[in-house]
Design a protein around this motif. Sequence first.
Motif, PDB file in Angstrom:
ATOM      1  N   LYS A 172       0.813  -1.220   0.000  1.00  0.00           N
ATOM      2  CA  LYS A 172       0.000   0.000   0.000  1.00  0.00           C
ATOM      3  C   LYS A 172       0.843   1.266   0.000  1.00  0.00           C
ATOM      4  CE  LYS A 172      -3.276   1.051   0.174  1.00  0.00           C
ATOM      5  NZ  LYS A 172      -4.372   1.915   0.025  1.00  0.00           N
ATOM      6  N   ALA A 211       0.211   3.924  -1.790  1.00  0.00           N
ATOM      7  CA  ALA A 211      -0.575   5.110  -2.166  1.00  0.00           C
ATOM      8  C   ALA A 211      -0.656   6.137  -1.047  1.00  0.00           C
ATOM      9  CB  ALA A 211      -1.989   4.678  -2.562  1.00  0.00           C
ATOM     10  N   VAL A 246      -3.197   8.097   0.409  1.00  0.00           N
ATOM     11  CA  VAL A 246      -4.663   8.161   0.466  1.00  0.00           C
ATOM     12  C   VAL A 246      -5.063   9.402   1.255  1.00  0.00           C
ATOM     13  CG1 VAL A 246      -6.743   6.925   1.171  1.00  0.00           C
ATOM     14  CG2 VAL A 246      -4.708   5.629   0.504  1.00  0.00           C
ATOM     15  N   ALA A 247      -5.976  10.179   0.706  1.00  0.00           N
ATOM     16  CA  ALA A 247      -6.454  11.374   1.428  1.00  0.00           C
ATOM     17  C   ALA A 247      -7.146  10.934   2.711  1.00  0.00           C
ATOM     18  CB  ALA A 247      -7.425  12.154   0.558  1.00  0.00           C
ATOM     19  N   ASN A 261     -12.034   9.599   5.507  1.00  0.00           N
ATOM     20  CA  ASN A 261     -12.117   8.484   4.564  1.00  0.00           C
ATOM     21  C   ASN A 261     -11.913   7.165   5.306  1.00  0.00           C
ATOM     22  OD1 ASN A 261     -12.648   9.331   1.917  1.00  0.00           O
ATOM     23  ND2 ASN A 261     -10.559  10.097   1.653  1.00  0.00           N
ATOM     24  N   PRO A 262     -12.393   6.066   4.734  1.00  0.00           N
ATOM     25  CA  PRO A 262     -12.091   4.764   5.334  1.00  0.00           C
ATOM     26  C   PRO A 262     -10.590   4.506   5.247  1.00  0.00           C
ATOM     27  CG  PRO A 262     -13.027   4.468   3.142  1.00  0.00           C
ATOM     28  CD  PRO A 262     -13.151   5.932   3.472  1.00  0.00           C
ATOM     29  N   ASP A 263     -10.030   3.800   6.204  1.00  0.00           N
ATOM     30  CA  ASP A 263      -8.615   3.443   6.144  1.00  0.00           C
ATOM     31  C   ASP A 263      -8.493   2.101   5.414  1.00  0.00           C
ATOM     32  OD1 ASP A 263      -5.947   2.417   6.783  1.00  0.00           O
ATOM     33  OD2 ASP A 263      -5.825   4.163   8.091  1.00  0.00           O
ATOM     34  N   LEU A 313      -5.795   0.390   4.361  1.00  0.00           N
ATOM     35  CA  LEU A 313      -4.798  -0.532   4.916  1.00  0.00           C
ATOM     36  C   LEU A 313      -5.313  -1.218   6.177  1.00  0.00           C
ATOM     37  CD1 LEU A 313      -1.936  -1.712   4.828  1.00  0.00           C
ATOM     38  CD2 LEU A 313      -1.125   0.350   5.996  1.00  0.00           C
ATOM     39  N   GLY A 330       2.616  -1.978   4.566  1.00  0.00           N
ATOM     40  CA  GLY A 330       2.091  -0.614   4.654  1.00  0.00           C
ATOM     41  C   GLY A 330       3.213   0.391   4.539  1.00  0.00           C
ATOM     42  N   ALA A 360       4.359   4.581   5.718  1.00  0.00           N
ATOM     43  CA  ALA A 360       4.055   5.687   6.618  1.00  0.00           C
ATOM     44  C   ALA A 360       4.940   6.863   6.265  1.00  0.00           C
ATOM     45  CB  ALA A 360       4.283   5.275   8.062  1.00  0.00           C
ATOM     46  N   ALA A 361       4.342   8.014   6.163  1.00  0.00           N
ATOM     47  CA  ALA A 361       5.097   9.246   5.955  1.00  0.00           C
ATOM     48  C   ALA A 361       5.070   9.991   7.275  1.00  0.00           C
ATOM     49  CB  ALA A 361       4.434  10.076   4.859  1.00  0.00           C
ATOM     50  N   ARG A 396      -1.511  -1.264  14.614  1.00  0.00           N
ATOM     51  CA  ARG A 396      -2.915  -0.893  14.447  1.00  0.00           C
ATOM     52  C   ARG A 396      -3.494  -1.452  13.146  1.00  0.00           C
ATOM     53  NH1 ARG A 396      -4.328   4.159  13.208  1.00  0.00           N
ATOM     54  NH2 ARG A 396      -2.209   4.939  13.492  1.00  0.00           N
TER      55      ARG A 396
HETATM   56  N1  CTP Z   1      -3.799   4.519   4.308  1.00  0.00           N
HETATM   57  C1  CTP Z   1      -4.934   3.896   3.814  1.00  0.00           C
HETATM   58  N2  CTP Z   1      -6.151   4.526   3.889  1.00  0.00           N
HETATM   59  C2  CTP Z   1      -6.247   5.763   4.442  1.00  0.00           C
HETATM   60  C3  CTP Z   1      -5.095   6.406   4.946  1.00  0.00           C
HETATM   61  C4  CTP Z   1      -3.877   5.751   4.867  1.00  0.00           C
HETATM   62  O1  CTP Z   1      -4.845   2.778   3.323  1.00  0.00           O
HETATM   63  N3  CTP Z   1      -7.442   6.341   4.481  1.00  0.00           N
HETATM   64  C5  CTP Z   1      -2.527   3.792   4.250  1.00  0.00           C
HETATM   65  C6  CTP Z   1      -1.474   4.403   3.356  1.00  0.00           C
HETATM   66  O2  CTP Z   1      -1.594   3.919   2.026  1.00  0.00           O
HETATM   67  C7  CTP Z   1      -0.185   3.943   4.012  1.00  0.00           C
HETATM   68  C8  CTP Z   1      -0.549   3.860   5.473  1.00  0.00           C
HETATM   69  O3  CTP Z   1      -1.978   3.770   5.548  1.00  0.00           O
HETATM   70  O4  CTP Z   1       0.173   2.636   3.584  1.00  0.00           O
HETATM   71  C9  CTP Z   1      -0.094   4.999   6.337  1.00  0.00           C
HETATM   72  O5  CTP Z   1      -0.509   6.222   5.821  1.00  0.00           O
HETATM   73  P1  CTP Z   1      -0.233   7.527   6.656  1.00  0.00           P
HETATM   74  O6  CTP Z   1      -0.880   8.693   5.976  1.00  0.00           O
HETATM   75  O7  CTP Z   1       1.237   7.604   6.970  1.00  0.00           O
HETATM   76  O8  CTP Z   1      -0.966   7.178   8.032  1.00  0.00           O
HETATM   77  P2  CTP Z   1      -2.359   7.547   8.664  1.00  0.00           P
HETATM   78  O9  CTP Z   1      -2.854   6.316   9.331  1.00  0.00           O
HETATM   79  O10 CTP Z   1      -3.258   8.186   7.660  1.00  0.00           O
HETATM   80  O11 CTP Z   1      -1.983   8.562   9.821  1.00  0.00           O
HETATM   81  P3  CTP Z   1      -1.502  10.109   9.758  1.00  0.00           P
HETATM   82  O12 CTP Z   1      -1.699  10.623   8.354  1.00  0.00           O
HETATM   83  O13 CTP Z   1      -2.349  10.788  10.771  1.00  0.00           O
HETATM   84  O14 CTP Z   1      -0.037  10.064  10.145  1.00  0.00           O
END
Ligand code: CTP
Length: 226
Positions: free
Chosen positions: A97, A99, A101-102, A128-130, A132, A146, A148-149, A164
Amino acid sequence: RRFFSEQGQLSGKKVLVTAGGTVERIDPVRFLTNDSSGKMGYAIAETARDMGAEVTLIAGKATAPVPRGVKVVSIESAHDMMKAVLERLADADVVIKAAAVADYRPAEQARQKIKKKSEEMTLTLVKNPDILQTIGSMKTTQFVVGFAAETERIDEYAMDKLQRKNCDLLVANDVTQEGAGFGTDTNVVRIYDKNGLVQALPVMTKQGVARELLNLVAERIGRGEG
Ligand code: CTP
Ligand code: CA
């Protein structure tokens, strides 16, 4: 022999990769998105293909050229990406994953162009739904990676996301570092599993990062993890 030990490491494996940024519509002519170039995910798709995998790329908005020899499914929103991934999850051996994702989308998508009126205007966003996390909670035999930025407390936030979202591996990049993050050709990543840090890679090309990551994936699925 070398061919089988390296290039063919993922032969017969179905690898699902998400890449690029999602596009969240405000109205027919406006949207919210992010700076993702898609380069990291595309490099992973390309490298997995070279290692013999059957690759499907779920692609949001990206500027990188689409790799050849992989199946590309173009989507716009996080919702579309979620649907495209879930439709293919049962069939996948590995899900990566990458991408961006917004996290939020406009609460309403106007069907007509929004006209300007008052001096101030408020846009309400909803979460949005998560994707991952959903994959992590549903996975059976799939090996899930997964991303993480982060801009601070990288180890702590990365391990929290890994747990998580129930990932087998998590690739974190510190986007404040020179040569890392959105739009660059290089990246600086730290890779974790449930026991902690597995690899801290120096600055390298996104192709190099893809190779290191997929070597780890191949090694681990070879041992039956996932
Ligand atoms: N991700 C996802 N769906 C979302 C948000 C994030 O699948 N709605 C996935 C991203 O593709 C990535 C991972 O979760 O693989 C982490 O994304 P990140 O933006 O770093 O983490 P968040 O859980 O969104 O936390 P935050 O932005 O608050 O750090
Ligand atoms: Ca996020």
